[in-house]
Write an enzyme that holds these catalytic residues in place. Structure first.
Site, PDB file in Angstrom:
ATOM      1  N   TYR A 503       0.842  -1.207   0.000  1.00 34.58           N
ATOM      2  CA  TYR A 503       0.000   0.000   0.000  1.00 34.58           C
ATOM      3  C   TYR A 503       0.874   1.254   0.000  1.00 34.58           C
ATOM      4  O   TYR A 503       0.968   1.959  -0.959  1.00 34.58           O
ATOM      5  CB  TYR A 503      -0.962  -0.008   1.178  1.00 34.58           C
ATOM      6  CG  TYR A 503      -1.966   1.109   1.122  1.00 34.58           C
ATOM      7  CD1 TYR A 503      -3.081   1.019   0.303  1.00 34.58           C
ATOM      8  CD2 TYR A 503      -1.790   2.285   1.860  1.00 34.58           C
ATOM      9  CE1 TYR A 503      -3.999   2.046   0.213  1.00 34.58           C
ATOM     10  CE2 TYR A 503      -2.702   3.326   1.784  1.00 34.58           C
ATOM     11  CZ  TYR A 503      -3.801   3.211   0.961  1.00 34.58           C
ATOM     12  OH  TYR A 503      -4.705   4.232   0.873  1.00 34.58           O
ATOM     13  N   SER A 584      -6.381   1.080  -4.596  1.00 36.32           N
ATOM     14  CA  SER A 584      -6.442   2.493  -4.281  1.00 36.32           C
ATOM     15  C   SER A 584      -5.048   3.093  -4.407  1.00 36.32           C
ATOM     16  O   SER A 584      -4.459   3.063  -5.480  1.00 36.32           O
ATOM     17  CB  SER A 584      -7.033   2.691  -2.885  1.00 36.32           C
ATOM     18  OG  SER A 584      -7.457   4.011  -2.715  1.00 36.32           O
ATOM     19  N   ASP A 668     -17.630   4.118  -7.805  1.00 43.15           N
ATOM     20  CA  ASP A 668     -16.491   4.513  -6.972  1.00 43.15           C
ATOM     21  C   ASP A 668     -16.350   6.031  -7.000  1.00 43.15           C
ATOM     22  O   ASP A 668     -15.840   6.606  -7.960  1.00 43.15           O
ATOM     23  CB  ASP A 668     -15.209   3.840  -7.479  1.00 43.15           C
ATOM     24  CG  ASP A 668     -14.037   4.056  -6.537  1.00 43.15           C
ATOM     25  OD1 ASP A 668     -14.151   4.881  -5.608  1.00 43.15           O
ATOM     26  OD2 ASP A 668     -12.999   3.387  -6.720  1.00 43.15           O
ATOM     27  N   HIS A 705     -15.740   1.779  -4.059  1.00 42.23           N
ATOM     28  CA  HIS A 705     -14.293   1.699  -3.897  1.00 42.23           C
ATOM     29  C   HIS A 705     -13.843   0.377  -3.290  1.00 42.23           C
ATOM     30  O   HIS A 705     -12.690   0.005  -3.402  1.00 42.23           O
ATOM     31  CB  HIS A 705     -13.824   2.866  -3.026  1.00 42.23           C
ATOM     32  CG  HIS A 705     -12.355   3.096  -3.045  1.00 42.23           C
ATOM     33  ND1 HIS A 705     -11.661   3.369  -4.205  1.00 42.23           N
ATOM     34  CD2 HIS A 705     -11.423   3.085  -2.052  1.00 42.23           C
ATOM     35  CE1 HIS A 705     -10.378   3.529  -3.920  1.00 42.23           C
ATOM     36  NE2 HIS A 705     -10.207   3.350  -2.634  1.00 42.23           N
TER      37      HIS A 705
END
Length: 735
Positions: A503, A584, A668, A705
């Site tokens: 991430y 993301s 999203d 999302h």
């Protein structure tokens, strides 16, 4: 925050209009499962005249038209992309086995920590395959639990989800918010706890809002945007403005709600409001990005009829501040001001000068103070993160002194429930092979700790697997932690497929967590699973975050690429069997790493990614991400963003690039689908004629999302991901 992408997700045909004719480019072939596959990538219109001049640079944007989600041309492009993606994925001969195995592994009960309001305990539960979690109540911990709110009955496909809920102080009323199709937009309703019936109250235009009840139980504070014309269902690309705090009195219409605070001179700020423990003060926390916030407060005077006059406590975006507790005018805040690993401070509102602020729980040089909860009047439950794993403690509120450190295994505190009036506190624990243990702490019996619930799963034995934590060297000699899970009989011979997750952003820490899909990967694909805790996250506090944001953002990608190199060098996998996955900000990570090191990775799963770094700030809440990415309207930041923007750095002339599956959802409104659409089109245009691996786009309808996605859609999405991986890497599925 850009995202809190769910690590332990089960891992996603839009309405058709008149179909445009897409001219296919030349066929490319890829060998998957001994089958020769041809790709007729769509060839959408390229508007070569669309060029932006920015800071002396000319930026081509030939697919600008894809920023209009409603256009027939955009819809047709999505339809054509889904068609070829569906055809390829469905060629997996054991896709049905993957789907059935996922159903088996996810079919176990999941329960949240209970919390007591008034005469009832409240908690959520999922029996296993329910699309959405159900809210239950019970009179005592030994009493029969009864369904109080089941969102599955509101929509047969599970597209309506219970996003949040909060009971009044006396426990007689419960406010809750619902969302549809995974959008960030919410509708707030109210239920009577004794009768279970809904009141007529209905609050709309709510987004990024908590609910904080007044202590007279007559109403609550919440945040909303103005009722403006245009769509607000999650499919729009517009930026909502003028977030404001309102007070809603139970039994009245939303049109009668009282405007409490707003900042018209700063229409792009987002707000949060909290009622103090004593019920006499309202705190308001404005935020202009995801990093820091200001703090204001005002006395609550009943009846609430007009806008509050706020007094500034912190009027500078210098650090993060979060309310913990208060004793009348004495306020306790969780902050990273002059404390990169966070601390708790005490402020006297009658003497608010910073010179009078006191450290109650001081900054720790190594461990990160990640969470604080005040319970049982004067006790604190604190959670420290040490080398990405959690330590839980019980302390005195007013002195910060340590009372007890409960012994738990290596893993993550998944949640804490308790109120200042509570005589007990619950906390949950998870790790890679433990789906959940809920502990109860009796605050009146010498802090006696007992197991309240232990979640059991089926279909695998945790004893067959191991997880290790290693520290590998990145480019500038920084040692980066990484978790690696595999079977006990695993051999470091470089022959195993490995899935690497990352991430690296927004101060978010990726900690050990249970995942049904990961268990399937370890057992049925004999794979290795790795999590690289790269810079940009919060694993080592603000310094770790700063090391991977703004001008240091390239460190994230270098850390991730070096994680891949380590896995190959140490024999965990091979470059032809190394998969990278992220969502993301992690989608940005995957795409940028693929561009920078296309020969290191064999397969890339890029989910709901931020991929156009020149225009991300123009859509939805993208403006809030500038604290991590920088501002494209500033020359220095723009120059840095152009070094890694996935859309603008696809390598040309390479004949090797990871097989790529790009995933997004049409609702999203956190990271607009336009990022994925434009990146997929540019990737196919640039590399589709020379790269033999598939470069595909999957757009799911009626999902957002990632949060609140129905379990059935999670299973379908995860089945597609693993089918795609199996096809491209020629993997077998072992029963």
């Amino acid at each position: 925050m850009i995202s809190c992408w769910i690590l332990n997700r089960l891992g996603i045909v839009l309405p058709l209009r008149t179909l445009a004719k897409f001219e296919p480019i030349s066929h490319r072939f890829v060998y998957c499962n001994q089958r020769r596959m041809a790709f007729n990538y769509p060839k959408p219109r390229r508007d070569e005249s669309k060029v932006d001049e920015k800071h002396g640079h000319k930026i081509k944007d030939p697919y600008r038209w894809m920023e209009d989600p409603e256009s027939e041309e955009t819809q047709n492009f999505i339809h054509e992309q889904n068609k070829i993606t569906r055809k390829f994925i469905d060629q997996c001969t054991f896709k049905e086995k993957i789907t059935n195995r996922l159903r088996e592994l996810v079919d176990y009960p999941r329960i949240s920590c209970p919390i007591k309001y008034g005469d009832h305990y409240f908690f959520t539960k999922n029996d296993g395959l329910q699309n959405q979690d159900v809210l239950y109540i019970q009179k005592s911990l030994d009493a029969e639990a009864k369904v109080f709110l089941d969102p599955n009955k509101l929509d047969e496909k599970g597209l309506i989800s219970l996003c949040s809920w909060k009971a009044s102080q006396d426990g007689k009323l419960l406010s809750y918010s619902l969302c549809e199709c995974g959008s960030d937009w919410r509708t707030i309703r109210i239920k009577s706890v004794p009768s279970g019936e809904d009141l007529e109250d209905k609050l709309e235009f709510v987004k990024f809002s908590g609910i904080s009840w007044t202590h007279d139980n007559n109403g609550f504070f919440y945040c909303r945007f103005p009722n403006e014309k245009g769509k607000s269902d999650g499919t729009e690309n517009t930026q909502p403005l003028n977030h404001s705090v309102y007070y809603h009195r139970v039994g009245t219409s939303q049109s009668e709600d009282v405007l409490i605070s707003r900042f018209p001179e700063n229409p792009r700020w987002l707000l949060n409001a909290n009622v103090s423990n004593c019920g006499k003060i309202l705190f308001v926390f404005p935020r202009q990005d995801t990093k820091n916030n200001e703090v204001y407060y005002a006395p609550i005077e009943y009846p609430i009829k007009s806008e509050f006059k706020l007094t500034p406590l912190v009027q500078k975006f210098e650090a993060s501040y979060e309310f913990v507790a208060n004793d009348e005018r004495i306020v306790y805040l969780h902050t990273n001001r002059d404390a990169p690993n966070y601390k708790m401070i005490k402020i006297d509102l009658d003497h608010p000068e910073k010179s009078n602020w006191q450290d109650i729980i001081p900054h720790h040089e190594k461990d990160v103070l990640s969470h604080l909860a005040c319970v049982n009047d004067d006790k604190l439950v604190t959670v420290y993160m040490r080398d990405v794993c959690d330590i839980i403690q019980i302390r005195e509120l007013r002195s910060g002194s340590l009372i007890l450190t409960p012994e738990i295994s290596i893993g993550t505190i998944g949640g804490i429930s308790g109120r200042r009036v509570s005589k007990e506190v619950f906390f949950s624990f998870v790790n890679f092979f433990t789906p959940g243990i809920i502990y109860r702490v009796d605050m009146e019996k010498n802090f006696e700790i007992s197991v309240f619930k232990k979640i059991e799963t089926k279909g695998f034995s945790p004893d067959d697997f191991v997880v290790e934590q290693v520290f590998y060297q990145s480019k500038d000699d920084v040692m980066v932690p990484m978790f690696i899970a595999h079977s006990k009989d695993f051999k470091k011979d470089g022959n195993s497929p490995c899935k690497l997750y990352g991430y690296g952003g927004f101060d978010i820490s990726i900690q050990p967590c249970y995942s049904s899909s990961t268990m399937m990967w370890l057992k049925n694909f004999r794979g290795v699973y790795a999590i690289a805790n790269i810079r940009g996250g919060g694993e080592y506090g603000q310094k770790w975050h700063d090391g991977g944001r703004l001008e240091n953002k390239m460190n994230c990608f270098e850390d991730f690429i070096n994680a891949g190199k380590y896995l190959i060098k140490e024999g965990y996998s091979h470059k032809d069997k190394l998969i990278i996955e992220g969502g993301s900000n992690g989608g940005l990570l995957v795409a940028a790493s693929s561009n920078l090191a296309p020969d290191i990775f064999s397969c890339a799963i890029c989910m709901v990614g931020v991929l156009d770094m020149t225009r991300f700030h123009m859509f939805g809440v993208g403006r809030m991400w500038r604290a991590d990415y920088g501002d494209p309207d500033e020359k220095k930041d723009f120059e840095n963003l152009m070094k890694y923007s996935p859309l603008h750095n696809i390598p040309k002339g390479v004949n090797k690039f990871p097989a790529t599956l790009i995933i997004t959802g049409d609702h999203d409104d956190r990271v607009s689908p336009l990022h994925s659409l434009k990146y997929a089109a540019e990737l196919q245009h640039t590399l589709g004629k020379i790269v033999e691996r598939p470069l595909l786009l999957r757009v799911e309808c009626q999902v957002g999302h990632g949060a609140n996605k129905p379990i059935q859609k999670r299973i379908e999405e995860t089945s597609d991901i693993y089918s795609f991986i199996a096809q491209t890497l020629q993997l077998d599925f072992s029963d």
